[in-house]
Write a protein that holds these residues in place. Sequence first.
Motif, PDB file in Angstrom:
ATOM      1  N   SER A 134       0.728  -1.188  -0.035  1.00  0.00           N
ATOM      2  CA  SER A 134      -0.173   0.050  -0.049  1.00  0.00           C
ATOM      3  C   SER A 134       0.815   1.369  -0.186  1.00  0.00           C
ATOM      4  CB  SER A 134      -1.037   0.023   1.254  1.00  0.00           C
ATOM      5  OG  SER A 134      -2.045  -0.832   1.199  1.00  0.00           O
ATOM      6  N   GLN A 135       1.824   1.381   0.952  1.00  0.00           N
ATOM      7  CA  GLN A 135       2.868   2.486   0.923  1.00  0.00           C
ATOM      8  C   GLN A 135       3.626   2.634  -0.394  1.00  0.00           C
ATOM      9  OE1 GLN A 135       5.313   1.666   4.533  1.00  0.00           O
ATOM     10  NE2 GLN A 135       3.763   2.659   5.654  1.00  0.00           N
ATOM     11  N   PHE A 136       4.019   1.376  -0.994  1.00  0.00           N
ATOM     12  CA  PHE A 136       4.800   1.688  -2.304  1.00  0.00           C
ATOM     13  C   PHE A 136       3.681   2.318  -3.360  1.00  0.00           C
ATOM     14  CE2 PHE A 136       5.100   0.028  -6.645  1.00  0.00           C
ATOM     15  CZ  PHE A 136       6.312   0.390  -7.090  1.00  0.00           C
ATOM     16  N   PHE A 137       2.547   1.617  -3.558  1.00  0.00           N
ATOM     17  CA  PHE A 137       1.750   2.264  -4.583  1.00  0.00           C
ATOM     18  C   PHE A 137       1.074   3.584  -4.493  1.00  0.00           C
ATOM     19  CE2 PHE A 137       1.143  -2.161  -5.917  1.00  0.00           C
ATOM     20  CZ  PHE A 137       1.590  -1.888  -7.340  1.00  0.00           C
ATOM     21  N   ALA A 138       0.904   3.987  -3.042  1.00  0.00           N
ATOM     22  CA  ALA A 138       0.673   5.302  -2.657  1.00  0.00           C
ATOM     23  C   ALA A 138       1.652   6.308  -3.070  1.00  0.00           C
ATOM     24  CB  ALA A 138       0.355   5.713  -1.247  1.00  0.00           C
ATOM     25  N   ALA A 139       3.075   6.052  -2.890  1.00  0.00           N
ATOM     26  CA  ALA A 139       4.312   6.790  -3.579  1.00  0.00           C
ATOM     27  C   ALA A 139       4.326   6.782  -4.894  1.00  0.00           C
ATOM     28  CB  ALA A 139       5.325   6.464  -2.781  1.00  0.00           C
ATOM     29  N   PHE A 140       4.252   5.561  -5.548  1.00  0.00           N
ATOM     30  CA  PHE A 140       4.469   5.448  -6.937  1.00  0.00           C
ATOM     31  C   PHE A 140       3.142   6.304  -7.811  1.00  0.00           C
ATOM     32  CE2 PHE A 140       3.991   2.700 -10.925  1.00  0.00           C
ATOM     33  CZ  PHE A 140       5.295   2.908 -11.339  1.00  0.00           C
ATOM     34  N   ILE A 141       1.884   5.927  -7.254  1.00  0.00           N
ATOM     35  CA  ILE A 141       0.884   6.607  -7.901  1.00  0.00           C
ATOM     36  C   ILE A 141       1.107   8.097  -8.023  1.00  0.00           C
ATOM     37  CG2 ILE A 141      -1.569   7.335  -7.956  1.00  0.00           C
ATOM     38  CD1 ILE A 141      -1.902   4.136  -7.177  1.00  0.00           C
ATOM     39  N   ASP A 142       1.636   8.677  -6.607  1.00  0.00           N
ATOM     40  CA  ASP A 142       1.855  10.109  -6.673  1.00  0.00           C
ATOM     41  C   ASP A 142       2.869  10.641  -7.396  1.00  0.00           C
ATOM     42  OD1 ASP A 142       1.723  12.781  -5.104  1.00  0.00           O
ATOM     43  OD2 ASP A 142       3.456  12.216  -4.265  1.00  0.00           O
ATOM     44  N   HIS A 143       4.098   9.720  -7.626  1.00  0.00           N
ATOM     45  CA  HIS A 143       5.150  10.149  -8.446  1.00  0.00           C
ATOM     46  C   HIS A 143       4.658  10.061  -9.968  1.00  0.00           C
ATOM     47  CE1 HIS A 143       9.036   9.881 -10.247  1.00  0.00           C
ATOM     48  NE2 HIS A 143       8.701   8.917 -11.206  1.00  0.00           N
ATOM     49  N   MET A 144       3.945   9.231 -10.548  1.00  0.00           N
ATOM     50  CA  MET A 144       3.479   8.908 -11.822  1.00  0.00           C
ATOM     51  C   MET A 144       2.479   9.954 -12.185  1.00  0.00           C
ATOM     52  SD  MET A 144       5.223   6.670 -12.958  1.00  0.00           S
ATOM     53  CE  MET A 144       4.836   6.419 -14.606  1.00  0.00           C
ATOM     54  N   ALA A 145       1.622  10.389 -11.080  1.00  0.00           N
ATOM     55  CA  ALA A 145       0.626  11.751 -11.583  1.00  0.00           C
ATOM     56  C   ALA A 145       1.319  12.820 -11.934  1.00  0.00           C
ATOM     57  CB  ALA A 145      -0.181  11.834 -10.428  1.00  0.00           C
ATOM     58  N   LYS A 146       2.492  13.064 -11.205  1.00  0.00           N
ATOM     59  CA  LYS A 146       3.347  14.345 -11.411  1.00  0.00           C
ATOM     60  C   LYS A 146       4.063  14.482 -12.869  1.00  0.00           C
ATOM     61  CE  LYS A 146       3.959  15.176  -6.411  1.00  0.00           C
ATOM     62  NZ  LYS A 146       4.813  14.989  -5.420  1.00  0.00           N
ATOM     63  N   LEU A 147       3.986  13.317 -13.397  1.00  0.00           N
ATOM     64  CA  LEU A 147       4.912  13.347 -14.807  1.00  0.00           C
ATOM     65  C   LEU A 147       3.981  13.694 -15.870  1.00  0.00           C
ATOM     66  CD1 LEU A 147       6.804   9.802 -14.441  1.00  0.00           C
ATOM     67  CD2 LEU A 147       7.512  12.163 -14.014  1.00  0.00           C
ATOM     68  N   PRO A 148       4.626  14.477 -16.800  1.00  0.00           N
ATOM     69  CA  PRO A 148       3.764  14.699 -18.131  1.00  0.00           C
ATOM     70  C   PRO A 148       3.542  13.458 -18.738  1.00  0.00           C
ATOM     71  CG  PRO A 148       6.011  15.419 -18.491  1.00  0.00           C
ATOM     72  CD  PRO A 148       5.851  14.942 -16.893  1.00  0.00           C
ATOM     73  N   ARG A 149       2.203  13.156 -19.432  1.00  0.00           N
ATOM     74  CA  ARG A 149       1.910  12.014 -20.368  1.00  0.00           C
ATOM     75  C   ARG A 149       2.728  12.161 -21.747  1.00  0.00           C
ATOM     76  NH1 ARG A 149      -2.928   9.178 -19.104  1.00  0.00           N
ATOM     77  NH2 ARG A 149      -3.272   9.790 -16.811  1.00  0.00           N
ATOM     78  N   THR A 150       3.257  11.221 -22.102  1.00  0.00           N
ATOM     79  CA  THR A 150       3.877  11.153 -23.370  1.00  0.00           C
ATOM     80  C   THR A 150       3.387   9.885 -24.028  1.00  0.00           C
ATOM     81  OG1 THR A 150       5.736   9.460 -22.501  1.00  0.00           O
ATOM     82  CG2 THR A 150       6.164  11.823 -22.359  1.00  0.00           C
ATOM     83  N   ALA A 151       3.570  10.119 -25.356  1.00  0.00           N
ATOM     84  CA  ALA A 151       2.996   9.187 -26.352  1.00  0.00           C
ATOM     85  C   ALA A 151       3.821   7.883 -26.453  1.00  0.00           C
ATOM     86  CB  ALA A 151       2.907   9.506 -27.755  1.00  0.00           C
ATOM     87  N   PRO A 152       3.197   6.581 -26.491  1.00  0.00           N
ATOM     88  CA  PRO A 152       4.287   5.462 -26.434  1.00  0.00           C
ATOM     89  C   PRO A 152       5.063   5.513 -27.742  1.00  0.00           C
ATOM     90  CG  PRO A 152       2.101   4.823 -27.270  1.00  0.00           C
ATOM     91  CD  PRO A 152       2.109   6.305 -26.764  1.00  0.00           C
ATOM     92  N   PRO A 153       6.380   5.001 -27.610  1.00  0.00           N
ATOM     93  CA  PRO A 153       7.250   5.201 -28.870  1.00  0.00           C
ATOM     94  C   PRO A 153       6.768   4.241 -29.843  1.00  0.00           C
ATOM     95  CG  PRO A 153       8.164   3.587 -26.970  1.00  0.00           C
ATOM     96  CD  PRO A 153       6.739   4.344 -26.451  1.00  0.00           C
ATOM     97  N   PRO A 154       7.277   4.867 -31.052  1.00  0.00           N
ATOM     98  CA  PRO A 154       6.762   4.194 -32.350  1.00  0.00           C
ATOM     99  C   PRO A 154       7.115   2.732 -32.353  1.00  0.00           C
ATOM    100  CG  PRO A 154       8.433   5.593 -32.801  1.00  0.00           C
ATOM    101  CD  PRO A 154       8.092   5.816 -31.226  1.00  0.00           C
ATOM    102  N   ALA A 155       6.182   1.900 -32.850  1.00  0.00           N
ATOM    103  CA  ALA A 155       6.311   0.433 -33.043  1.00  0.00           C
ATOM    104  C   ALA A 155       7.632   0.343 -33.895  1.00  0.00           C
ATOM    105  CB  ALA A 155       5.164  -0.383 -33.593  1.00  0.00           C
ATOM    106  N   PRO A 156       8.395  -0.681 -33.961  1.00  0.00           N
ATOM    107  CA  PRO A 156       9.643  -0.796 -34.854  1.00  0.00           C
ATOM    108  C   PRO A 156       8.983  -1.574 -36.380  1.00  0.00           C
ATOM    109  CG  PRO A 156       9.581  -2.680 -33.177  1.00  0.00           C
ATOM    110  CD  PRO A 156       8.535  -1.681 -32.878  1.00  0.00           C
ATOM    111  N   ALA A 157       9.626  -0.803 -37.461  1.00  0.00           N
ATOM    112  CA  ALA A 157       9.038  -1.007 -38.542  1.00  0.00           C
ATOM    113  C   ALA A 157       9.249  -2.375 -39.047  1.00  0.00           C
ATOM    114  CB  ALA A 157       9.942  -0.338 -39.569  1.00  0.00           C
ATOM    115  N   ASP A 158       8.181  -2.744 -39.553  1.00  0.00           N
ATOM    116  CA  ASP A 158       8.360  -4.505 -39.990  1.00  0.00           C
ATOM    117  C   ASP A 158       9.154  -4.685 -41.143  1.00  0.00           C
ATOM    118  OD1 ASP A 158       6.518  -5.423 -38.347  1.00  0.00           O
ATOM    119  OD2 ASP A 158       4.603  -5.230 -39.774  1.00  0.00           O
ATOM    120  N   PRO A 159      10.053  -5.584 -41.164  1.00  0.00           N
ATOM    121  CA  PRO A 159      10.987  -5.633 -42.315  1.00  0.00           C
ATOM    122  C   PRO A 159      10.349  -5.870 -43.587  1.00  0.00           C
ATOM    123  CG  PRO A 159      11.188  -7.651 -40.860  1.00  0.00           C
ATOM    124  CD  PRO A 159      10.208  -6.723 -40.095  1.00  0.00           C
TER     125      PRO A 159
END
Length: 189
Positions: A134-159
């Motif tokens: 519980s303590q870990f997730f309270a701190a982790f959720i708080d940490h993640m809430a402060k980060l700006p959202r970023t888009a996922p990295p692009p998928a690698p191109a298929d050969p």
Amino acid sequence: MRIADAQWIPSTPHQTWDALMDPAVLQKCLPGCVHIERRSPTEYALCLQSQVGGVESRYEGEVLLSELNPPHSCSLAFEGKSETASLAIGTAQIQLADKDDGTRLAYTVAAMAGGSLAKVGEPLLLKAGNKVVSQFFAAFIDHMAKLPRTAPPPAPADPPERGLAASRWSWAIVIAVVVALVGYHAFFK
């Protein structure tokens, strides 16, 4: 002892995955963490200070990751030993999925204790384990809430597809080389 639950994390799955693999984030969020160090992409060393049932101990241990499927899932095994001959070992499975503009992090932890730590009994260990989670997730959720959202990295191109003909020719070449080597060794022996 077994703990299974899920948490909603206010970030994308790839951001959540990256944070879970970052020793600095883990050290900040994990209660009692003295230090954590990444030894390889799948191995971490850590030191935790913990008190369970009036028994305070410093645990040195390691975490080994396996079945990595970033940013969706992984398994891990952990082991920690203290100077007081206490031992904690276990495994965990972690699953990440998109959910409600965030990430659903589901986990299952199975752990066992030995030595003086085992003497406090499973109900007290389960209570202490749930408190740490519980303590870990309270701190982790708080940490993640402060980060700006970023888009996922692009998928690698298929050969580029080379078609069935190219595949047949590559197999034909492999077969020809094998036949030539076998024939050479059979003829000259």
